[in-house]
Design a protein around this motif. Structure first.
Motif, mmCIF file in Angstrom:
data_model
loop_
_atom_site.group_PDB
_atom_site.id
_atom_site.type_symbol
_atom_site.label_atom_id
_atom_site.label_comp_id
_atom_site.label_asym_id
_atom_site.label_seq_id
_atom_site.Cartn_x
_atom_site.Cartn_y
_atom_site.Cartn_z
ATOM 1 N N HIS A 1 1.269 5.604 -1.960
ATOM 2 C CA HIS A 1 0.999 6.584 -3.005
ATOM 3 C C HIS A 1 2.206 7.219 -3.279
ATOM 4 C CE1 HIS A 1 -3.167 6.152 -0.968
ATOM 5 N NE2 HIS A 1 -2.277 6.027 -0.111
ATOM 6 N N HIS B 1 -5.313 -0.700 5.719
ATOM 7 C CA HIS B 1 -5.629 -0.181 7.055
ATOM 8 C C HIS B 1 -6.289 -1.262 7.771
ATOM 9 C CE1 HIS B 1 -3.140 3.230 6.125
ATOM 10 N NE2 HIS B 1 -3.801 3.591 5.133
ATOM 11 N N HIS C 1 0.676 -1.136 -0.114
ATOM 12 C CA HIS C 1 0.029 -0.145 0.129
ATOM 13 C C HIS C 1 0.797 1.155 -0.029
ATOM 14 C CE1 HIS C 1 -3.288 2.605 0.347
ATOM 15 N NE2 HIS C 1 -2.794 3.351 1.619
ATOM 16 N N HIS D 1 -9.206 2.205 0.616
ATOM 17 C CA HIS D 1 -8.747 2.010 2.102
ATOM 18 C C HIS D 1 -10.021 1.743 2.928
ATOM 19 C CE1 HIS D 1 -6.117 5.670 0.216
ATOM 20 N NE2 HIS D 1 -5.380 5.231 1.144
ATOM 21 N N ASP E 1 2.244 3.016 3.309
ATOM 22 C CA ASP E 1 1.326 4.175 2.883
ATOM 23 C C ASP E 1 2.278 5.198 2.162
ATOM 24 O OD1 ASP E 1 -1.003 5.622 2.661
ATOM 25 O OD2 ASP E 1 -1.338 5.664 4.747
HETATM 26 ZN ZN LIG Z 1 -3.321 5.197 1.699
#
Ligand SMILES: [Zn+2]
Length: 478
Positions: A102, A286, A100, A249, A337
């Motif tokens: 970005h 998450h 996970h 998410h 993340d």
């Molecule tokens: Zn995220």
């Protein structure tokens, strides 16, 4: 009897002489097979089903795939590589899998810190993104992220962002493997202003990158609190049409839990199930506030979980029930993340370390999530969470050659009593001295072969100035 014994001895001597005479011919006949690369290391954790801990190990690679794993003498006797790389006091592992993130948010690294998720998103991240995110931003940010991941031993990563076709172009050039999801969200987003445009852009993205050997195009509805029933159903339908993965998410914060419960009268997971979004090829990030019932639902629907211990800690979101999720049958991978304030780096060694310690402090018991389990989550189980476990996640003949070497022989590492615990609790991303993806050396311990490092770093510093300026202008306007 005596005559027979003599005859036998004579035949044996004749055969022995024959084999001795024939030996040189036989040796030259058993020519070594050509291959592209042999990597040799003093130790190996191939992450096979038996969790073998190996001593000196060699891996032969041909055409991007692993063709042999074995003792160095055997592999050297059988294979003639174009390139041979040896690291004596080091451990060979499959490349790490980040489930996970970005990537392009690396350009916003640390822009806002010590804020709760909703504040952080609405006051800093969404405005900064609205003013800056463009194909050029995404290209520069993803290059920076790829540079960090290649140097740190991550070979497969997951992305949820905008202009994913531009992200894919960078990943293609950088040589990494990626599951790249175009983000869907119910407000005008960079690259698409409404659901119809989002669908059109995403369809073109799926068409362009489907079948790529290292890139899996995916669809990433942001979250149950930012996407309507219609958006989620359209995302699921398009994903099913293309056999594409879905990323989102879920249950990240207590606020989200309350918002969704207020709006729909049930938990985010129960609501996603009601709208028909849950199902195969879905990895949710998450899952901090998942109940036992939610976990059973996710397991029954074949949904996997990306656990982001550092982000959940830094944003004060909570402690995800990882041990319970695994017990319930949910496949759990590890993630970092994004870097914009929820981590703030893409170091998967940290992710393993924090995941372990967080599970232990939550249980007031040091036994949940052992070092071997954490290594599995960062490799083969992460690959499984993304539907890539038949290709990557372990060092086994027939799999893609996604390999890393982690140097031992350092002050923060030696002496090594227990290899898995050393890698999880003592090694760092900076100890990675070799990164190979699809059989290609991307990092040899001295330089990254696919990206111009100085240029990527200079571009990142340039973007820092532009982002700061854009935020000043918006503050003045207020
Ligand atoms: Zn995220």
């Amino acid at each position: 009897m005596r005559g027979a014994t003599v005859r036998t001895a004579l035949v044996a001597a004749f055969l022995l002489a024959l084999s001795a005479a024939g030996a040189p011919a036989a040796k030259s006949a058993a020519k070594k097979a050509p291959c592209d690369l042999v990597v040799v290391a003093g130790h190996a954790l191939p992450m096979d089903a038996a969790f073998t801990v190996r001593g000196a190990t060699a891996v032969a690679v041909r055409g991007g795939a692993i063709v042999a794993v074995g003792d160095p003498a055997e592999v050297d006797a059988a294979w003639a590589p174009k390139q041979r790389i040896e690291r004596k006091n080091a451990v060979l592992l499959p490349g790490l899998v980040n489930t996970h993130g970005h990537a392009a948010m690396n350009l916003l690294r640390g822009i806002s810190n010590d804020q709760p998720l909703m504040e952080w998103l609405t006051k800093y991240i969404f405005p900064a993104e609205a003013k800056n995110v463009s194909p050029a931003f995404v290209t520069a940010g993803t290059e920076l992220a790829c540079l960090e991941m290649i140097r740190g031993g991550t070979t497969t990563f997951t992305d949820m962002y905008y202009y994913e076709s531009d992200v894919a172009a960078v990943v293609d050039r950088a040589g990494l493997r990626g599951v790249l999801g175009e983000t869907w969200i119910d407000f005008p987003a960079p690259g698409h202003a409404n659901l119809e445009e989002t669908k059109t852009v995403t369809r073109a993205f799926l068409e362009k990158w489907k079948g790529h050997p290292r890139i899996t195009p995916a669809i990433a509805p942001h979250a149950p609190y930012t996407c309507s029933r219609e958006t989620l159903q359209a995302a699921r339908a398009l994903a099913d049409e293309y056999g594409a993965p879905l990323l989102t998410h879920v249950s990240e914060t207590w606020d989200e839990q309350m918002q969704v419960r207020e709006k729909h009268g049930k938990s985010p997971t129960a609501w996603l199930d009601e709208v028909g979004f849950l199902g195969p090829r879905l990895c949710v990030a998450h899952g901090v506030w998942l109940s036992a019932e939610d976990l059973a639902t996710l397991a029954a629907r074949g949904v996997s979980l990306a656990h982001n211990p550092e982000s959940n800690m830094k944003l004060g979101s909570g402690i995800a029930p990882v041990a319970a999720a695994r017990k319930a049958g949910v496949v759990v991978g590890l993630g970092t993340d994004g870097s914009a304030g929820s981590n703030n780096d893409l170091d998967m060694f940290d992710a393993m370390d924090f995941a372990g310690k967080l599970a232990k402090v939550a249980a007031l018991d040091p036994t949940p999530l052992t070092a071997p389990e954490l290594l599995r989550m960062a490799t083969i189980e992460g690959a499984k969470a993304l539907g890539l476990d038949r290709l990557v996640g372990s060092i086994e003949t027939g799999k893609k050659a996604d390999l890393i070497v982690v140097d031992l022989g350092k002050a923060h590492v030696e002496p090594v009593f227990d290899l898995p615990s050393t890698v999880v609790y003592a090694s760092r991303a900076g100890d990675v001295s070799l990164t190979v993806v699809d059989g290609k050396v991307l990092w040899d311990g001295k330089r990254v072969t696919t990206l111009d490092e100085a240029k990527v770093l200079a571009a990142a510093r340039e973007w820092r100035g532009k982002v700061l300026k854009s935020l000043e202008t918006s503050a003045e306007k207020k």
